[in-house]
Write an enzyme that holds these catalytic residues in place. Structure first.
Site, PDB file in Angstrom:
ATOM      1  N   ASP A 112       0.891  -1.160   0.000  1.00 15.80           N
ATOM      2  CA  ASP A 112       0.000   0.000   0.000  1.00 15.80           C
ATOM      3  C   ASP A 112       0.931   1.212   0.000  1.00 15.80           C
ATOM      4  O   ASP A 112       1.578   1.512   1.008  1.00 15.80           O
ATOM      5  CB  ASP A 112      -0.898  -0.015   1.245  1.00 15.80           C
ATOM      6  CG  ASP A 112      -2.060   0.953   1.093  1.00 15.80           C
ATOM      7  OD1 ASP A 112      -1.906   1.934   0.353  1.00 15.80           O
ATOM      8  OD2 ASP A 112      -3.110   0.699   1.710  1.00 15.80           O
ATOM      9  N   ILE A 167       0.528   4.484  -0.161  1.00 16.24           N
ATOM     10  CA  ILE A 167       0.119   5.347   0.951  1.00 16.24           C
ATOM     11  C   ILE A 167      -1.154   4.738   1.498  1.00 16.24           C
ATOM     12  O   ILE A 167      -2.169   4.688   0.818  1.00 16.24           O
ATOM     13  CB  ILE A 167      -0.169   6.800   0.527  1.00 16.24           C
ATOM     14  CG1 ILE A 167       1.118   7.504   0.113  1.00 16.24           C
ATOM     15  CG2 ILE A 167      -0.813   7.565   1.697  1.00 16.24           C
ATOM     16  CD1 ILE A 167       0.952   9.001  -0.121  1.00 16.24           C
ATOM     17  N   THR A 213      -4.734   7.602   2.561  1.00 19.76           N
ATOM     18  CA  THR A 213      -4.593   8.777   1.676  1.00 19.76           C
ATOM     19  C   THR A 213      -5.429   9.954   2.192  1.00 19.76           C
ATOM     20  O   THR A 213      -5.005  11.109   2.096  1.00 19.76           O
ATOM     21  CB  THR A 213      -4.999   8.418   0.225  1.00 19.76           C
ATOM     22  OG1 THR A 213      -4.262   7.266  -0.173  1.00 19.76           O
ATOM     23  CG2 THR A 213      -4.693   9.547  -0.732  1.00 19.76           C
ATOM     24  N   HIS A 227     -15.326   4.335   7.158  1.00 20.29           N
ATOM     25  CA  HIS A 227     -14.483   3.136   7.042  1.00 20.29           C
ATOM     26  C   HIS A 227     -14.759   2.118   8.141  1.00 20.29           C
ATOM     27  O   HIS A 227     -14.433   0.948   7.994  1.00 20.29           O
ATOM     28  CB  HIS A 227     -12.993   3.505   7.104  1.00 20.29           C
ATOM     29  CG  HIS A 227     -12.535   4.296   5.925  1.00 20.29           C
ATOM     30  ND1 HIS A 227     -11.225   4.648   5.745  1.00 20.29           N
ATOM     31  CD2 HIS A 227     -13.205   4.805   4.862  1.00 20.29           C
ATOM     32  CE1 HIS A 227     -11.101   5.351   4.625  1.00 20.29           C
ATOM     33  NE2 HIS A 227     -12.298   5.464   4.080  1.00 20.29           N
ATOM     34  N   SER A 249      -5.219   4.858   8.798  1.00 23.59           N
ATOM     35  CA  SER A 249      -4.197   3.937   8.263  1.00 23.59           C
ATOM     36  C   SER A 249      -3.670   2.884   9.240  1.00 23.59           C
ATOM     37  O   SER A 249      -4.088   2.809  10.392  1.00 23.59           O
ATOM     38  CB  SER A 249      -3.010   4.725   7.703  1.00 23.59           C
ATOM     39  OG  SER A 249      -2.106   5.076   8.730  1.00 23.59           O
ATOM     40  N   LYS A 275      -2.208   2.668  13.073  1.00 20.33           N
ATOM     41  CA  LYS A 275      -2.854   2.094  14.272  1.00 20.33           C
ATOM     42  C   LYS A 275      -2.154   0.794  14.696  1.00 20.33           C
ATOM     43  O   LYS A 275      -1.948   0.544  15.872  1.00 20.33           O
ATOM     44  CB  LYS A 275      -4.344   1.822  13.993  1.00 20.33           C
ATOM     45  CG  LYS A 275      -5.150   3.102  13.767  1.00 20.33           C
ATOM     46  CD  LYS A 275      -6.642   2.826  13.658  1.00 20.33           C
ATOM     47  CE  LYS A 275      -7.107   2.397  12.282  1.00 20.33           C
ATOM     48  NZ  LYS A 275      -6.939   3.384  11.217  1.00 20.33           N
ATOM     49  N   ARG A 298     -12.100  -2.641  13.931  1.00 17.94           N
ATOM     50  CA  ARG A 298     -12.400  -2.180  12.566  1.00 17.94           C
ATOM     51  C   ARG A 298     -13.650  -2.880  12.049  1.00 17.94           C
ATOM     52  O   ARG A 298     -13.623  -4.095  11.813  1.00 17.94           O
ATOM     53  CB  ARG A 298     -11.220  -2.490  11.651  1.00 17.94           C
ATOM     54  CG  ARG A 298     -11.415  -1.965  10.238  1.00 17.94           C
ATOM     55  CD  ARG A 298     -10.249  -2.260   9.346  1.00 17.94           C
ATOM     56  NE  ARG A 298     -10.369  -1.543   8.102  1.00 17.94           N
ATOM     57  CZ  ARG A 298      -9.988  -0.289   7.914  1.00 17.94           C
ATOM     58  NH1 ARG A 298      -9.435   0.384   8.893  1.00 17.94           N
ATOM     59  NH2 ARG A 298     -10.159   0.297   6.754  1.00 17.94           N
TER      60      ARG A 298
HETATM   61  N1  LIG Z   1     -15.901   2.125   2.899  1.00 19.03           N
HETATM   62  C1  LIG Z   1     -14.781   1.676   3.415  1.00 19.03           C
HETATM   63  N2  LIG Z   1     -14.793   0.825   4.470  1.00 19.03           N
HETATM   64  C2  LIG Z   1     -13.661   0.378   5.012  1.00 19.03           C
HETATM   65  N3  LIG Z   1     -12.428   0.693   4.558  1.00 19.03           N
HETATM   66  C3  LIG Z   1     -12.347   1.520   3.513  1.00 19.03           C
HETATM   67  C4  LIG Z   1     -13.499   2.053   2.882  1.00 19.03           C
HETATM   68  N4  LIG Z   1     -13.107   2.837   1.867  1.00 19.03           N
HETATM   69  C5  LIG Z   1     -11.753   2.796   1.862  1.00 19.03           C
HETATM   70  N5  LIG Z   1     -11.295   2.000   2.846  1.00 19.03           N
HETATM   71  C6  LIG Z   1      -9.926   1.603   3.156  1.00 19.03           C
HETATM   72  O1  LIG Z   1      -9.503   2.168   4.372  1.00 19.03           O
HETATM   73  C7  LIG Z   1      -8.120   2.440   4.234  1.00 19.03           C
HETATM   74  C8  LIG Z   1      -7.676   3.429   5.261  1.00 19.03           C
HETATM   75  O2  LIG Z   1      -7.758   2.820   6.496  1.00 19.03           O
HETATM   76  P1  LIG Z   1      -8.269   3.570   7.791  1.00 19.03           P
HETATM   77  O3  LIG Z   1      -9.754   3.561   7.743  1.00 19.03           O
HETATM   78  O4  LIG Z   1      -7.720   2.673   8.861  1.00 19.03           O
HETATM   79  O5  LIG Z   1      -7.679   4.932   7.800  1.00 19.03           O
HETATM   80  C9  LIG Z   1      -8.007   2.924   2.820  1.00 19.03           C
HETATM   81  O6  LIG Z   1      -6.701   2.755   2.367  1.00 19.03           O
HETATM   82  P2  LIG Z   1      -6.051   3.826   1.338  1.00 19.03           P
HETATM   83  O7  LIG Z   1      -5.981   5.127   2.036  1.00 19.03           O
HETATM   84  O8  LIG Z   1      -4.752   3.170   1.072  1.00 19.03           O
HETATM   85  O9  LIG Z   1      -6.940   3.849   0.133  1.00 19.03           O
HETATM   86  C10 LIG Z   1      -9.003   2.052   2.069  1.00 19.03           C
HETATM   87  O10 LIG Z   1      -8.419   0.898   1.499  1.00 19.03           O
HETATM   88 MG   LIG Z   2      -4.877   1.387   2.278  1.00 18.26          MG
HETATM   89 MG   LIG Z   3      -3.377   3.408  -0.338  1.00 23.67          MG
HETATM   90 MG   LIG Z   4      -6.663   4.113  -1.720  1.00 23.10          MG
END
Ligand SMILES: Nc1ncnc2c1ncn2[C@@H]1O[C@H](COP(=O)(O)O)[C@@H](OP(=O)(O)O)[C@H]1O
Ligand SMILES: [Mg+2]
Ligand SMILES: [Mg+2]
Ligand SMILES: [Mg+2]
Length: 349
Positions: free
Chosen positions: A134, A136, A139, A233, A257, A260, A274
């Site tokens: 991954d 980033i 993001t 998320h 991200s 955590k 999560r």
């Molecule tokens: N609706 C959703 N439910 C759960 N996870 C999601 C989501 N949409 C995006 N994500 C994921 O949540 C990641 C970020 O994790 P967190 O929620 O722990 O900050 C994202 O990674 P990216 O930022 O690499 O796309 C993405 O893959």
């Molecule tokens: Mg991710």
């Molecule tokens: Mg990413």
């Molecule tokens: Mg992404």
């Protein structure tokens, strides 16, 4: 030992990528942020692409011949009309990073960069070795100026055997509910773990390596928990119900991200919850590196108590959510999760 060369290369690649991301985050322009094609509204930036190109290039230099990479981004949008300018910016960033490192003595063309991004198209699986990236993670946090991670892991026959998490904005000292971002603190940590050999944290420049361990707290009243910053998320109302049933007193620490997992691996909190909304499918690059980093004292399962299975391709096939804690707390946490899910599933009067 078994994966020494791979671990050294992964640390090098993730550190270089983290430096690139840091530079971009400091000077983030709105034009650097794009929405991904059609599928959803998740953002992607020049730094996501630059990081992926850089890690892919470094790994291919270190392991010519045998190379498989499962990574989040692809070049589809960049190759569309109007993508030229952004590709040039990414190429410049990647070349500046390679020059500052000095190991490879090359300059990449735009096409080289696009190819490096696209070499992350492997599907993974249960045979052979696959890198999982991954470029980033978080993001949305990156764009907001908050937490994000460069997350790189190696799968060998379907198992995560090493993981590196570069966390450019994570304070070196413990974060807490009161100080999740600690602006006055020095920031920038890298966690690495190899199967059976524990987890270590160092500064992003590679210095000050220390062994870390998940918190051994047994009393839920003394435990605090992490969850996503983004309520889209992970369902915040469900984790608060779980925390309440468990007897956790502290408010949640909300961060973006796999940072955590990093924070948990050094004992900053004892639990990570999560619970994505219905229908969301978790990808392996969002958990591979993080899950091995917490294995020094920690347990990662889905909401049914099953270990995560990284051998099925890009997606994790799991029941309802992901929970992380230490061995002692896990049975209590598991009971609270079951009870909370049952309560939520009951029809409202
Ligand atoms: N609706 C959703 N439910 C759960 N996870 C999601 C989501 N949409 C995006 N994500 C994921 O949540 C990641 C970020 O994790 P967190 O929620 O722990 O900050 C994202 O990674 P990216 O930022 O690499 O796309 C993405 O893959
Ligand atoms: Mg991710
Ligand atoms: Mg990413
Ligand atoms: Mg992404």
């Amino acid at each position: 030992m078994a994966y020494d060369k791979e671990l050294a290369a992964a640390i090098k690649a993730a550190s270089l990528a983290a430096r690139l991301c840091r530079k971009v985050q400091k000077a983030l322009l709105q034009s650097d942020v794009r929405s991904k094609h059609g599928r959803n509204k998740s953002p992607v930036t020049v730094a996501d692409y630059g990081s992926q190109a850089l890690v892919s290039f470094v790994l291919q230099q270190e392991f010519p011949g045998e190379f498989s990479l499962v990574a989040e981004e692809d070049s589809i949008d960049l190759r569309k009309d109007g993508g030229g300018e952004i590709v040039e910016r990414i190429t410049k960033l990647v070349n500046e990073s390679l020059t500052s490192d000095g190991s490879y003595g090359v300059s990449l063309s735009s096409e080289d960069v696009l190819k490096a991004i696209d070499s992350g198209k492997s599907e993974g699986g249960s045979q052979g070795r696959h890198w999982v990236l991954d470029p980033i993670d978080g993001t949305k946090g990156f764009v907001r100026g908050d937490q994000y991670a460069v997350a790189l892991a190696l799968l060998d026959r379907g198992n995560v055997v090493l993981g590196v998490l570069a966390c450019p904005n994570l304070p070196l000292t413990s974060i807490s509910v009161a100080h999740p971002h600690s602006p006055n603190n020095e920031v920038g940590c890298l966690f690495f773990a190899e199967v059976g050999r524990g987890t270590y944290m160092q500064l992003l420049d590679g210095s000050s390596t220390v062994k870390v361990q998940v918190s051994a707290v047994e009393n839920p009243e003394e435990a605090s928990f992490f969850e996503s910053y983004e309520s889209a998320h992970s369902m915040h109302d469900l984790s608060s119900l779980i925390a309440q049933k468990l007897g956790v007193k502290a408010a949640p620490i909300r961060m973006d991200s796999q940072v955590k997992y990093g924070a948990l691996s050094r004992g900053d909190g004892a639990i990570y919850l999560r619970f994505p909304r219905n229908g969301y499918r978790e990808k392996i690059w969002d958990h591979a590196a993080g899950s091995i980093v917490v294995t020094a004292g920690g347990v990662v399962t889905d909401a049914a108590g099953k270990q995560l299975d990284f051998s099925k391709g890009k997606y994790l096939d799991l029941d309802t959510g992901i929970i992380v804690s230490n061995q002692k707390l896990m049975p209590l946490l598991f009971d609270a999760v079951r009870a909370s899910l049952a309560e939520k599933a009951k029809p409202q009067p």
